[in-house]
Design a protein around this motif. Structure first.
Motif, PDB file in Angstrom:
ATOM      1  N   ILE A 208       0.834  -1.212   0.000  1.00  0.00           N
ATOM      2  CA  ILE A 208       0.000   0.000   0.000  1.00  0.00           C
ATOM      3  C   ILE A 208       0.862   1.253   0.000  1.00  0.00           C
ATOM      4  N   LEU A 209       1.901   1.271   0.829  1.00  0.00           N
ATOM      5  CA  LEU A 209       2.744   2.462   0.949  1.00  0.00           C
ATOM      6  C   LEU A 209       3.508   2.752  -0.339  1.00  0.00           C
ATOM      7  N   GLU A 210       3.970   1.719  -1.032  1.00  0.00           N
ATOM      8  CA  GLU A 210       4.657   1.925  -2.309  1.00  0.00           C
ATOM      9  C   GLU A 210       3.710   2.469  -3.369  1.00  0.00           C
ATOM     10  N   VAL A 211       2.506   1.948  -3.412  1.00  0.00           N
ATOM     11  CA  VAL A 211       1.512   2.448  -4.374  1.00  0.00           C
ATOM     12  C   VAL A 211       1.214   3.914  -4.074  1.00  0.00           C
ATOM     13  N   ALA A 212       0.959   4.233  -2.814  1.00  0.00           N
ATOM     14  CA  ALA A 212       0.614   5.608  -2.429  1.00  0.00           C
ATOM     15  C   ALA A 212       1.760   6.572  -2.700  1.00  0.00           C
ATOM     16  N   GLU A 213       2.986   6.116  -2.524  1.00  0.00           N
ATOM     17  CA  GLU A 213       4.145   6.984  -2.730  1.00  0.00           C
ATOM     18  C   GLU A 213       4.211   7.510  -4.161  1.00  0.00           C
ATOM     19  N   ARG A 214       3.826   6.712  -5.128  1.00  0.00           N
ATOM     20  CA  ARG A 214       3.912   7.149  -6.517  1.00  0.00           C
ATOM     21  C   ARG A 214       2.666   7.904  -7.004  1.00  0.00           C
ATOM     22  N   LEU A 215       1.624   7.959  -6.171  1.00  0.00           N
ATOM     23  CA  LEU A 215       0.413   8.685  -6.559  1.00  0.00           C
ATOM     24  C   LEU A 215       0.612  10.190  -6.423  1.00  0.00           C
ATOM     25  N   GLU A 216       0.022  10.925  -7.337  1.00  0.00           N
ATOM     26  CA  GLU A 216      -0.038  12.375  -7.202  1.00  0.00           C
ATOM     27  C   GLU A 216      -1.110  12.713  -6.167  1.00  0.00           C
ATOM     28  N   LEU A 217      -1.027  13.924  -5.612  1.00  0.00           N
ATOM     29  CA  LEU A 217      -2.049  14.355  -4.660  1.00  0.00           C
ATOM     30  C   LEU A 217      -3.421  14.334  -5.320  1.00  0.00           C
ATOM     31  N   ASP A 218      -4.423  13.927  -4.551  1.00  0.00           N
ATOM     32  CA  ASP A 218      -5.818  13.911  -4.994  1.00  0.00           C
ATOM     33  C   ASP A 218      -6.052  12.952  -6.168  1.00  0.00           C
ATOM     34  N   HIS A 219      -5.319  11.819  -6.171  1.00  0.00           N
ATOM     35  CA  HIS A 219      -5.480  10.788  -7.188  1.00  0.00           C
ATOM     36  C   HIS A 219      -5.607   9.421  -6.524  1.00  0.00           C
TER      37      HIS A 219
END
Length: 78
Positions: free
Chosen positions: A22-33
């Motif tokens: 989960i943390l790796e996926v979230a790290e590459r997400l842009e804000l509000d995506h």
């Protein structure tokens, strides 16, 4: 095939191989995506990063067919 997050496996079945972090996926997400990821263990269908950078997990409400968002900490810490 069912997918399980690293975090679910660490909490519930440490010997089980996990499919995504989960943390790796979230790290590459842009804000509000968000991106669709299914974790059979926790039951979520999406991982998001809100406008402040907080990680949220989306759960389908089968009555309304809408996604309900919960914070990462709320889900992980119960």
């Amino acid at each position: 095939m069912a997918d399980f997050s690293k975090q679910w496996c660490e909490l519930n079945d440490p010997e089980m191989p996990w499919d995504f972090d989960i943390l790796e996926v979230a790290e590459r997400l842009e804000l509000d995506h968000f991106e669709y990821y299914i974790c059979e263990g926790f039951g979520f269908i999406a991982i998001a990063k809100d406008e402040e950078g907080e990680i949220e997990l989306g759960f389908r409400n089968y009555i309304t067919d809408l996604i309900e968002w919960k914070t990462y900490n709320e889900v992980i810490n119960g």
